[in-house]
Design a protein around this motif. Structure first.
Motif, PDB file in Angstrom:
ATOM      1  N   LYS A  93     -49.573 -23.532  12.996  1.00  0.00           N
ATOM      2  CA  LYS A  93     -48.822 -24.598  13.753  1.00  0.00           C
ATOM      3  C   LYS A  93     -48.336 -25.753  12.667  1.00  0.00           C
ATOM      4  O   LYS A  93     -47.496 -26.350  12.760  1.00  0.00           O
ATOM      5  CB  LYS A  93     -49.823 -25.486  14.666  1.00  0.00           C
ATOM      6  CG  LYS A  93     -50.071 -24.614  15.708  1.00  0.00           C
ATOM      7  CD  LYS A  93     -50.949 -25.450  16.868  1.00  0.00           C
ATOM      8  CE  LYS A  93     -51.596 -24.732  17.939  1.00  0.00           C
ATOM      9  NZ  LYS A  93     -51.336 -24.594  19.258  1.00  0.00           N
ATOM     10  N   THR A  94     -49.143 -25.666  11.326  1.00  0.00           N
ATOM     11  CA  THR A  94     -48.544 -26.678  10.367  1.00  0.00           C
ATOM     12  C   THR A  94     -48.208 -25.739   9.135  1.00  0.00           C
ATOM     13  O   THR A  94     -48.249 -25.895   8.201  1.00  0.00           O
ATOM     14  CB  THR A  94     -49.912 -27.317   9.739  1.00  0.00           C
ATOM     15  OG1 THR A  94     -51.099 -26.457   9.281  1.00  0.00           O
ATOM     16  CG2 THR A  94     -50.453 -28.033  10.864  1.00  0.00           C
ATOM     17  N   ILE A  95     -47.284 -24.602   9.398  1.00  0.00           N
ATOM     18  CA  ILE A  95     -46.999 -23.727   8.456  1.00  0.00           C
ATOM     19  C   ILE A  95     -45.878 -24.563   7.347  1.00  0.00           C
ATOM     20  O   ILE A  95     -46.222 -24.257   6.301  1.00  0.00           O
ATOM     21  CB  ILE A  95     -46.306 -22.154   8.833  1.00  0.00           C
ATOM     22  CG1 ILE A  95     -46.242 -21.361   7.642  1.00  0.00           C
ATOM     23  CG2 ILE A  95     -45.098 -22.761   9.812  1.00  0.00           C
ATOM     24  CD1 ILE A  95     -45.877 -19.906   8.436  1.00  0.00           C
ATOM     25  N   ILE A  96     -45.070 -25.222   7.994  1.00  0.00           N
ATOM     26  CA  ILE A  96     -44.033 -25.726   6.888  1.00  0.00           C
ATOM     27  C   ILE A  96     -44.636 -26.705   5.996  1.00  0.00           C
ATOM     28  O   ILE A  96     -44.605 -26.625   5.018  1.00  0.00           O
ATOM     29  CB  ILE A  96     -42.989 -26.521   7.938  1.00  0.00           C
ATOM     30  CG1 ILE A  96     -42.222 -25.503   8.765  1.00  0.00           C
ATOM     31  CG2 ILE A  96     -42.354 -27.463   6.985  1.00  0.00           C
ATOM     32  CD1 ILE A  96     -41.407 -26.257   9.855  1.00  0.00           C
ATOM     33  N   GLU A  97     -45.650 -27.835   6.599  1.00  0.00           N
ATOM     34  CA  GLU A  97     -46.378 -28.571   5.784  1.00  0.00           C
ATOM     35  C   GLU A  97     -47.258 -27.897   4.873  1.00  0.00           C
ATOM     36  O   GLU A  97     -47.356 -28.137   3.522  1.00  0.00           O
ATOM     37  CB  GLU A  97     -47.281 -29.723   6.433  1.00  0.00           C
ATOM     38  CG  GLU A  97     -46.343 -30.602   7.367  1.00  0.00           C
ATOM     39  CD  GLU A  97     -45.872 -30.083   8.777  1.00  0.00           C
ATOM     40  OE1 GLU A  97     -46.345 -28.623   8.991  1.00  0.00           O
ATOM     41  OE2 GLU A  97     -45.209 -30.348   9.276  1.00  0.00           O
ATOM     42  N   ASP A  98     -48.082 -26.838   5.076  1.00  0.00           N
ATOM     43  CA  ASP A  98     -48.966 -26.012   4.305  1.00  0.00           C
ATOM     44  C   ASP A  98     -48.218 -25.572   3.120  1.00  0.00           C
ATOM     45  O   ASP A  98     -48.682 -25.353   2.030  1.00  0.00           O
ATOM     46  CB  ASP A  98     -49.622 -24.872   5.270  1.00  0.00           C
ATOM     47  CG  ASP A  98     -50.613 -25.839   6.037  1.00  0.00           C
ATOM     48  OD1 ASP A  98     -50.821 -26.883   5.989  1.00  0.00           O
ATOM     49  OD2 ASP A  98     -50.954 -24.728   7.263  1.00  0.00           O
ATOM     50  N   ARG A  99     -47.021 -24.588   3.527  1.00  0.00           N
ATOM     51  CA  ARG A  99     -46.447 -24.033   2.459  1.00  0.00           C
ATOM     52  C   ARG A  99     -45.501 -24.863   1.284  1.00  0.00           C
ATOM     53  O   ARG A  99     -45.725 -24.659   0.335  1.00  0.00           O
ATOM     54  CB  ARG A  99     -45.271 -23.167   3.172  1.00  0.00           C
ATOM     55  CG  ARG A  99     -46.084 -21.911   3.775  1.00  0.00           C
ATOM     56  CD  ARG A  99     -46.376 -20.875   3.098  1.00  0.00           C
ATOM     57  NE  ARG A  99     -47.179 -19.898   3.881  1.00  0.00           N
ATOM     58  CZ  ARG A  99     -46.550 -18.750   4.398  1.00  0.00           C
ATOM     59  NH1 ARG A  99     -45.079 -18.373   4.258  1.00  0.00           N
ATOM     60  NH2 ARG A  99     -47.197 -17.959   5.040  1.00  0.00           N
ATOM     61  N   ARG A 100     -45.247 -26.149   1.973  1.00  0.00           N
ATOM     62  CA  ARG A 100     -44.535 -27.145   1.033  1.00  0.00           C
ATOM     63  C   ARG A 100     -45.322 -27.573   0.053  1.00  0.00           C
ATOM     64  O   ARG A 100     -45.293 -27.793  -1.176  1.00  0.00           O
ATOM     65  CB  ARG A 100     -43.962 -28.416   2.043  1.00  0.00           C
ATOM     66  CG  ARG A 100     -42.684 -27.768   2.414  1.00  0.00           C
ATOM     67  CD  ARG A 100     -42.123 -28.973   3.226  1.00  0.00           C
ATOM     68  NE  ARG A 100     -41.433 -29.815   2.104  1.00  0.00           N
ATOM     69  CZ  ARG A 100     -41.330 -31.127   2.212  1.00  0.00           C
ATOM     70  NH1 ARG A 100     -41.668 -31.871   3.071  1.00  0.00           N
ATOM     71  NH2 ARG A 100     -40.783 -31.773   1.267  1.00  0.00           N
ATOM     72  N   ARG A 101     -46.878 -27.941   0.719  1.00  0.00           N
ATOM     73  CA  ARG A 101     -47.485 -28.231  -0.419  1.00  0.00           C
ATOM     74  C   ARG A 101     -48.357 -27.332  -1.521  1.00  0.00           C
ATOM     75  O   ARG A 101     -48.450 -27.674  -2.650  1.00  0.00           O
ATOM     76  CB  ARG A 101     -49.158 -28.664   0.467  1.00  0.00           C
ATOM     77  CG  ARG A 101     -49.250 -29.784   0.824  1.00  0.00           C
ATOM     78  CD  ARG A 101     -50.536 -30.292   1.449  1.00  0.00           C
ATOM     79  NE  ARG A 101     -50.183 -30.779   2.767  1.00  0.00           N
ATOM     80  CZ  ARG A 101     -50.733 -30.186   3.851  1.00  0.00           C
ATOM     81  NH1 ARG A 101     -51.419 -29.082   3.897  1.00  0.00           N
ATOM     82  NH2 ARG A 101     -50.405 -30.420   4.974  1.00  0.00           N
ATOM     83  N   LEU A 102     -48.027 -25.959  -1.356  1.00  0.00           N
ATOM     84  CA  LEU A 102     -48.073 -24.899  -2.340  1.00  0.00           C
ATOM     85  C   LEU A 102     -46.948 -24.984  -3.361  1.00  0.00           C
ATOM     86  O   LEU A 102     -47.046 -24.478  -4.585  1.00  0.00           O
ATOM     87  CB  LEU A 102     -48.395 -23.658  -1.657  1.00  0.00           C
ATOM     88  CG  LEU A 102     -49.589 -23.393  -0.735  1.00  0.00           C
ATOM     89  CD1 LEU A 102     -49.410 -22.132  -0.158  1.00  0.00           C
ATOM     90  CD2 LEU A 102     -50.794 -23.439  -1.521  1.00  0.00           C
ATOM     91  N   GLY A 103     -45.808 -25.523  -2.777  1.00  0.00           N
ATOM     92  CA  GLY A 103     -44.691 -25.407  -3.754  1.00  0.00           C
ATOM     93  C   GLY A 103     -43.957 -24.475  -3.471  1.00  0.00           C
ATOM     94  O   GLY A 103     -44.089 -23.369  -3.469  1.00  0.00           O
ATOM     95  N   MET A 104     -42.780 -24.622  -2.936  1.00  0.00           N
ATOM     96  CA  MET A 104     -41.586 -23.769  -2.961  1.00  0.00           C
ATOM     97  C   MET A 104     -40.395 -24.052  -3.525  1.00  0.00           C
ATOM     98  O   MET A 104     -40.016 -25.253  -3.681  1.00  0.00           O
ATOM     99  CB  MET A 104     -41.339 -23.749  -1.359  1.00  0.00           C
ATOM    100  CG  MET A 104     -42.226 -23.380  -0.301  1.00  0.00           C
ATOM    101  SD  MET A 104     -42.156 -23.409   1.627  1.00  0.00           S
ATOM    102  CE  MET A 104     -40.129 -23.552   1.582  1.00  0.00           C
TER     103      MET A 104
END
Length: 138
Positions: free
Chosen positions: A52-63
């Motif tokens: 459910k939080t894929i966008i926020e989670d991936r942005r924190r990892l750095g894209m």
């Protein structure tokens, strides 16, 4: 605008029956420089609903954007490199709440230019069932 996924019936045995086709629609074709992505079924490693939080989670990892467009947390289309996970990911999400509603699927690939496809779809239950059907027969 969500993507359209064409899943083969699998009856004729032709080469096209062994591929799924992701059709990028509308203005996204220009933003992503893609109109179709064809994937051999045997290159699909797994399929799942996105967190459910894929966008926020991936942005924190750095894209880092390779080709595409990102507007905050709401709109992500195109090819992005996720450095921390060492992955190249194709995104097509228009509604940040789509994952919360279960309308985003993740297709993990092997031996393809993309490691993952993160896609917003209209009827996620039907798409998941059909993808599972064709991947289980290989």
């Amino acid at each position: 605008m969500v993507v359209q996924i064409e899943i083969p019936a699998g009856s004729s045995g032709s080469e096209e029956d062994n591929k799924i086709t992701i059709k990028v629609k509308g203005f996204d074709k220009i933003l992503t420089l893609e109109s179709k992505i064809k994937i051999p079924i045997e290159h699909i490693e797994s399929i799942r609903y996105a967190e459910k939080t894929i966008i926020e989670d991936r942005r924190r990892l750095g894209m880092s954007r390779a080709v595409g467009f990102r507007f905050g947390k709401r709109f992500i289309v195109g090819t992005f490199v996720e450095w921390e996970r060492d992955k190249v990911v194709f995104w097509n999400i228009h509604d940040k709440k789509a994952a919360v509603y279960g309308n985003v699927i993740v297709i993990v690939l092997k031996n393809e230019r993309y490691n993952e496809l993160v896609l917003e779809v209209d009827d996620s239950e039907r798409v998941m069932a059909e993808l599972k059907r064709v991947t289980e027969r290989t």
